[in-house]
Motif scaffolding. Structure first.
Motif, PDB file in Angstrom:
ATOM      1  N   VAL A  95      67.806  77.960  61.689  1.00  0.00           N
ATOM      2  CA  VAL A  95      66.201  78.315  62.667  1.00  0.00           C
ATOM      3  C   VAL A  95      66.491  78.489  63.825  1.00  0.00           C
ATOM      4  CG1 VAL A  95      64.919  76.441  62.393  1.00  0.00           C
ATOM      5  CG2 VAL A  95      65.628  76.354  59.880  1.00  0.00           C
ATOM      6  N   CYS A  96      64.789  79.249  64.124  1.00  0.00           N
ATOM      7  CA  CYS A  96      65.556  79.459  65.547  1.00  0.00           C
ATOM      8  C   CYS A  96      64.173  79.220  66.616  1.00  0.00           C
ATOM      9  CB  CYS A  96      65.400  81.089  66.061  1.00  0.00           C
ATOM     10  SG  CYS A  96      66.085  81.699  67.569  1.00  0.00           S
ATOM     11  N   GLY A  97      64.647  77.921  67.714  1.00  0.00           N
ATOM     12  CA  GLY A  97      63.334  77.172  68.322  1.00  0.00           C
ATOM     13  C   GLY A  97      63.407  78.722  69.567  1.00  0.00           C
ATOM     14  N   HIS A  98      62.338  77.797  70.525  1.00  0.00           N
ATOM     15  CA  HIS A  98      62.764  78.011  71.686  1.00  0.00           C
ATOM     16  C   HIS A  98      62.297  77.395  72.650  1.00  0.00           C
ATOM     17  CE1 HIS A  98      58.260  79.469  72.124  1.00  0.00           C
ATOM     18  NE2 HIS A  98      58.709  79.583  70.539  1.00  0.00           N
ATOM     19  N   TYR A  99      63.482  77.266  73.894  1.00  0.00           N
ATOM     20  CA  TYR A  99      62.313  76.469  74.453  1.00  0.00           C
ATOM     21  C   TYR A  99      60.917  76.329  75.166  1.00  0.00           C
ATOM     22  CZ  TYR A  99      67.671  74.942  74.485  1.00  0.00           C
ATOM     23  OH  TYR A  99      68.562  74.346  74.678  1.00  0.00           O
ATOM     24  N   GLY A 100      60.213  75.195  75.880  1.00  0.00           N
ATOM     25  CA  GLY A 100      59.071  75.588  76.416  1.00  0.00           C
ATOM     26  C   GLY A 100      57.820  76.376  74.674  1.00  0.00           C
ATOM     27  N   CYS A 101      58.370  76.106  73.403  1.00  0.00           N
ATOM     28  CA  CYS A 101      57.198  75.535  72.928  1.00  0.00           C
ATOM     29  C   CYS A 101      56.236  75.271  72.722  1.00  0.00           C
ATOM     30  CB  CYS A 101      58.538  75.301  71.864  1.00  0.00           C
ATOM     31  SG  CYS A 101      57.391  76.141  69.764  1.00  0.00           S
ATOM     32  N   GLY A 102      55.530  75.645  72.464  1.00  0.00           N
ATOM     33  CA  GLY A 102      53.773  75.356  72.764  1.00  0.00           C
ATOM     34  C   GLY A 102      53.512  74.532  71.755  1.00  0.00           C
ATOM     35  N   GLY A 103      54.496  74.220  70.689  1.00  0.00           N
ATOM     36  CA  GLY A 103      53.377  73.640  69.383  1.00  0.00           C
ATOM     37  C   GLY A 103      54.731  72.802  69.260  1.00  0.00           C
ATOM     38  N   VAL A 104      55.592  72.105  69.965  1.00  0.00           N
ATOM     39  CA  VAL A 104      56.146  71.268  70.410  1.00  0.00           C
ATOM     40  C   VAL A 104      55.717  70.229  71.138  1.00  0.00           C
ATOM     41  CG1 VAL A 104      58.631  69.925  70.933  1.00  0.00           C
ATOM     42  CG2 VAL A 104      58.595  72.270  69.598  1.00  0.00           C
ATOM     43  N   LYS A 105      54.970  71.034  71.973  1.00  0.00           N
ATOM     44  CA  LYS A 105      54.081  70.647  73.516  1.00  0.00           C
ATOM     45  C   LYS A 105      53.647  70.132  73.088  1.00  0.00           C
ATOM     46  CE  LYS A 105      53.743  71.583  78.290  1.00  0.00           C
ATOM     47  NZ  LYS A 105      53.119  73.090  79.157  1.00  0.00           N
ATOM     48  N   ALA A 106      52.658  70.829  72.120  1.00  0.00           N
ATOM     49  CA  ALA A 106      51.219  70.196  71.662  1.00  0.00           C
ATOM     50  C   ALA A 106      51.530  68.965  71.292  1.00  0.00           C
ATOM     51  CB  ALA A 106      50.397  71.384  70.765  1.00  0.00           C
ATOM     52  N   ALA A 107      52.251  69.221  70.106  1.00  0.00           N
ATOM     53  CA  ALA A 107      52.734  67.501  69.369  1.00  0.00           C
ATOM     54  C   ALA A 107      53.024  66.521  70.385  1.00  0.00           C
ATOM     55  CB  ALA A 107      54.296  67.911  68.307  1.00  0.00           C
ATOM     56  N   MET A 108      53.779  66.611  71.518  1.00  0.00           N
ATOM     57  CA  MET A 108      53.145  65.026  72.085  1.00  0.00           C
ATOM     58  C   MET A 108      52.942  64.820  73.064  1.00  0.00           C
ATOM     59  SD  MET A 108      57.430  66.701  73.541  1.00  0.00           S
ATOM     60  CE  MET A 108      58.483  64.758  73.801  1.00  0.00           C
ATOM     61  N   THR A 109      50.745  65.454  72.818  1.00  0.00           N
ATOM     62  CA  THR A 109      50.710  64.955  73.305  1.00  0.00           C
ATOM     63  C   THR A 109      49.673  64.692  72.076  1.00  0.00           C
ATOM     64  OG1 THR A 109      48.824  66.781  73.181  1.00  0.00           O
ATOM     65  CG2 THR A 109      50.608  66.838  74.749  1.00  0.00           C
ATOM     66  N   ASN A 110      48.640  63.874  73.064  1.00  0.00           N
ATOM     67  CA  ASN A 110      47.938  62.842  72.169  1.00  0.00           C
ATOM     68  C   ASN A 110      46.061  63.408  71.917  1.00  0.00           C
ATOM     69  OD1 ASN A 110      48.921  60.667  73.568  1.00  0.00           O
ATOM     70  ND2 ASN A 110      48.804  60.542  71.571  1.00  0.00           N
ATOM     71  N   HIS A 111      46.018  65.100  72.233  1.00  0.00           N
ATOM     72  CA  HIS A 111      45.624  65.966  72.168  1.00  0.00           C
ATOM     73  C   HIS A 111      44.599  65.906  70.307  1.00  0.00           C
ATOM     74  CE1 HIS A 111      45.724  66.433  76.689  1.00  0.00           C
ATOM     75  NE2 HIS A 111      46.852  67.441  75.388  1.00  0.00           N
TER      76      HIS A 111
END
Ligand code: CO
Length: 210
Positions: A95-111
Motif C-alpha cells: 500500500v503506497c501513499g504519498h506525502y501531501g496527498c490531496g485526498g487525505v488533505k480534503a478528508a481533514m477539512t469540513n468541505h
C-alpha cells in the motif's frame, strides 16, 4: 496535433524501441503474467508504480484509487485483491501513499465535496482513531503527513482483516504486507509499516473457518 494524439505517437515510438532492444519483448509478456507484487496506490498522476520502482510491465499488478484506500465493501479492490492473491499468488502487497496527498488533505477539512464525501469518510475514520496523536502536531504539513502515514498503516491492517488475506496466510504463508509513503519532493519511498504473513491481528477480525 491534439494532446491525446501525442500519446498515440509516443506509444508507437515506445513499442518500436522495445522490440529494437529485445525482439522477444512482447511475445514473452503476452504468454506470461507472474507479478510478485500487488500495488495499491493513489490515483495521483505523480505516483506511477512502475516508474518510481524501476519495474517493467509484467512485474507489478496495480490497483489505484483516491488516497490508496482498502475499503471492505469496494468490489473493485476486492476483485483485484482476490485475483492477485488467489490466482497470481503475489508474494507482497504494497500500500503506497504519498506525502501531501490531496485526498487525505480534503478528508481533514469540513468541505462538502459531493460524492467524494463518501469515499473520504473512510479517511475521516482513520483521523478519529488517531485523533490524539494527529491533533497534537502543531505544524499543518507535518500533521497531514503523519495522517498519511497512519492512513497507510490502517489500510495495511484492512488488508489483514479480509478473509482473502487470512486464508492465504493460513495456507501459503503469503503475502507479506507493506505500507510505504512516497515523497514527491525527492522521489524517495519511506517504508512506514509492515505485517509479515501470519501476524496476529485483533481477534475480533479473525475468521476460524478458512
Ligand atoms: Co493522493
Amino acid at each position: 496535433m491534439k494532446s491525446y494524439e501525442k500519446l498515440l505517437l509516443e506509444n508507437k515510438a515506445w513499442a518500436k524501441e522495445k522490440v529494437t532492444d529485445d525482439p522477444e519483448y512482447f511475445s514473452r509478456l503476452v504468454n506470461l503474467q507472474t507479478p510478485e507484487f500487488l500495488w495499491i496506490g493513489c490515483s495521483d498522476s505523480r505516483v506511477p508504480a512502475n516508474e518510481i520502482t524501476g519495474t517493467q510491465p509484467g512485474e507489478i499488478f496495480v490497483h489505484r484509487n483516491i488516497a490508496n484506500m482498502v475499503v471492505n465493501t469496494d468490489l473493485n479492490l476486492l476483485s483485484v485483491l482476490s485475483y492477485a492473491v488467489e490466482t497470481l499468488k503475489v508474494k507482497h502487497i504494497i500500500v503506497c501513499g504519498h506525502y501531501g496527498c490531496g485526498g487525505v488533505k480534503a478528508a481533514m477539512t469540513n468541505h462538502n465535496l459531493g460524492i467524494i464525501n463518501k469515499w473520504l469518510r473512510n479517511i475521516k475514520d482513520v483521523h478519529r482513531f488517531h485523533r490524539a496523536e494527529v491533533d497534537s502536531i502543531q505544524h499543518e504539513d507535518q500533521r497531514l503527513n503523519r495522517m498519511i502515514e497512519l492512513n497507510v498503516m490502517e489500510q495495511v491492517m484492512n488488508l489483514a482483516k479480509t478473509s482473502i488475506v487470512q486464508k492465504a496466510w493460513k495456507h501459503n504463508n503469503m503475502p507479506h504486507l507493506h505500507g510505504w509513503v512516497y515523497d514527491l519532493h525527492d522521489g524517495i519511498i519511506n517504508p512506514v509499516f509492515e505485517m509479515a504473513a501470519g501476524t496476529h491481528i485483533d481477534p475480533i477480525y479473525e475468521f476460524d473457518d478458512l
